[in-house]
Design an enzyme around this catalytic site. Structure first.
Site, PDB file in Angstrom:
ATOM      1  N   GLU A   1       0.818  -1.209   0.000  1.00  0.00           N
ATOM      2  CA  GLU A   1       0.000   0.000   0.000  1.00  0.00           C
ATOM      3  C   GLU A   1       0.849   1.254   0.000  1.00  0.00           C
ATOM      4  O   GLU A   1       0.494   2.250  -0.640  1.00  0.00           O
ATOM      5  CB  GLU A   1      -0.945  -0.004   1.213  1.00  0.00           C
ATOM      6  CG  GLU A   1      -2.039   1.051   1.176  1.00  0.00           C
ATOM      7  CD  GLU A   1      -1.658   2.400   1.761  1.00  0.00           C
ATOM      8  OE1 GLU A   1      -2.453   3.358   1.638  1.00  0.00           O
ATOM      9  OE2 GLU A   1      -0.552   2.507   2.351  1.00  0.00           O
ATOM     10  N   GLU A   2       1.956   1.232   0.706  1.00  0.00           N
ATOM     11  CA  GLU A   2       2.771   2.440   0.844  1.00  0.00           C
ATOM     12  C   GLU A   2       3.466   2.842  -0.451  1.00  0.00           C
ATOM     13  O   GLU A   2       3.978   3.958  -0.553  1.00  0.00           O
ATOM     14  CB  GLU A   2       3.816   2.249   1.948  1.00  0.00           C
ATOM     15  CG  GLU A   2       3.244   2.068   3.355  1.00  0.00           C
ATOM     16  CD  GLU A   2       2.578   3.324   3.910  1.00  0.00           C
ATOM     17  OE1 GLU A   2       2.641   4.367   3.238  1.00  0.00           O
ATOM     18  OE2 GLU A   2       1.993   3.245   4.989  1.00  0.00           O
TER      19      GLU A   2
END
Length: 352
Positions: free
Chosen positions: A206-207
């Site tokens: 996600e990052e």
């Protein structure tokens, strides 16, 4: 929250999991989650997905990403110092003077982030990661290359700790807390008579690219997807609440409002909060949420989404801080909502 549950949260927070290096934390999540789900799935992105009531046609996907921000080694100089770039939203100012753990292919080892001493001119006001370096005690490039390669990752060496038995502080609460919440929701739902299928995913990447969320939603094809992430608390000094809103630790879970968010899903969450006499807070996401929800929404024929977030102080620093009470309430809210779905709910906002 019992000591066993808190111990699991702390174990996740201690485990290095920079984006693309989530294997170790995922194995821990799987080992904890597998005993109380009907199925445990994985995919080629590296997601881990616990399933309850898999034959139900109405499917809800909960997604909490397990990756954290980190550093990537870009160069090794002749004296064995390591240079780096960011993996996710690293703040260079927070990196100065930090200890790090370098995740080498064969073994992990410690280092410190060095910079020019103030006596020798210090750092420029607009310095970046390129002005910093990692000192692992190597004397030469060849010595360093026996332990580390370009492309290896590193994270801050920072263990979680409790503040006044009320708040948890450490690195990467964004969003190993979300992965924990998803697992705990599955555990509490495991003895319930569910009318829907629940797919709890510990997602990856996600990052950096949100690819894990895309793989999960594209594979599951959920009726509804809920991202469990963190959002910016504004209850500490020097934050402009007029600009950034008023979100507090111990104020309850945060629901998003904006164009991406399904209004019917929010209504169901609000009904559960009311039934529980629970306060909820709101954040505004006019165009995008900046979370896994954005990628899940645009899979298949399109997926209605909601975003339930944990208030978090000091985002993307080594001392992110969250409330244990807020964690517990977010779990209770999701459990209540999911146990009260009958699988016939309309998510069409025109039916409001």
């Amino acid at each position: 929250m019992s000591n066993i549950e808190q111990d699991f949260l702390m174990e996740l927070l201690k485990t290095p999991s920079p984006s693309s290096y989530e294997m170790h934390i995922q194995h821990k999540w799987i080992n904890r989650t597998k005993p109380f789900v009907d199925e445990l799935l994985t995919d080629d992105a590296g997601n881990a997905i616990g399933v309850l009531n898999p034959d139900a046609p109405f499917k809800v996907l909960l997604a909490g990403h397990c990756d954290e921000i980190g550093l990537m080694i870009t160069r090794i100089d002749e004296n064995g110092f390591l240079f780096m770039d960011k993996v996710g939203g690293i703040n260079p100012k927070a990196a100065v003077g930090m200890r790090v753990r370098v995740l080498g292919e064969a073994k992990s080892f410690n280092g410190v982030i060095g910079c020019n001493a103030q006596h020798h001119g210090g750092l420029k006001d607009d310095f970046g990661l390129e002005d910093l370096f990692i000192d692992c005690g190597f004397k030469t490039k060849s010595e360093a290359e026996a332990f580390v390669q370009v492309g290896d990752l590193a994270v801050y060496e920072r263990n979680p700790e409790m503040l006044q038995d009320r708040y948890v502080a450490g690195r990467g609460l964004d969003n190993r807390t979300g992965a924990f919440i998803v697992s705990e929701v599955l555990r509490r739902l495991s003895n319930q008579d569910l009318k829907i299928g629940v797919y709890g995913a510990s997602t990856v990447n996600e990052e950096t690219n949100m690819g894990g969320a895309y793989f999960a939603a594209a594979g599951i094809k959920p009726t509804l997807a809920i991202a469990c992430d963190v959002t910016f608390a504004t209850d500490y000094p020097h934050v402009n609440k007029a600009k950034y809103g008023d979100i507090t630790l111990d104020g309850g879970p945060v629901l998003a409002k904006g164009a991406p968010i399904n209004r019917q899903a929010n209504r169901l969450l609000e009904q559960s909060a009311k039934a529980l006499s629970m306060n909820v807070q709101y954040e505004l996401t006019p165009a995008m949420t900046g979370t896994d929800a954005d990628r899940m929404r645009l899979t298949g024929k399109g997926v209605p989404i909601a975003l339930v977030s944990l208030p978090l102080r000091y985002m993307h620093s080594p001392v992110e801080t969250a409330s244990m009470q807020d964690i517990e309430q977010e779990i209770e809210l999701l459990v209540h909502m999911l146990t009260h779905l009958n699988g016939k709910e309309s998510l069409n906002p025109l039916d409001l």
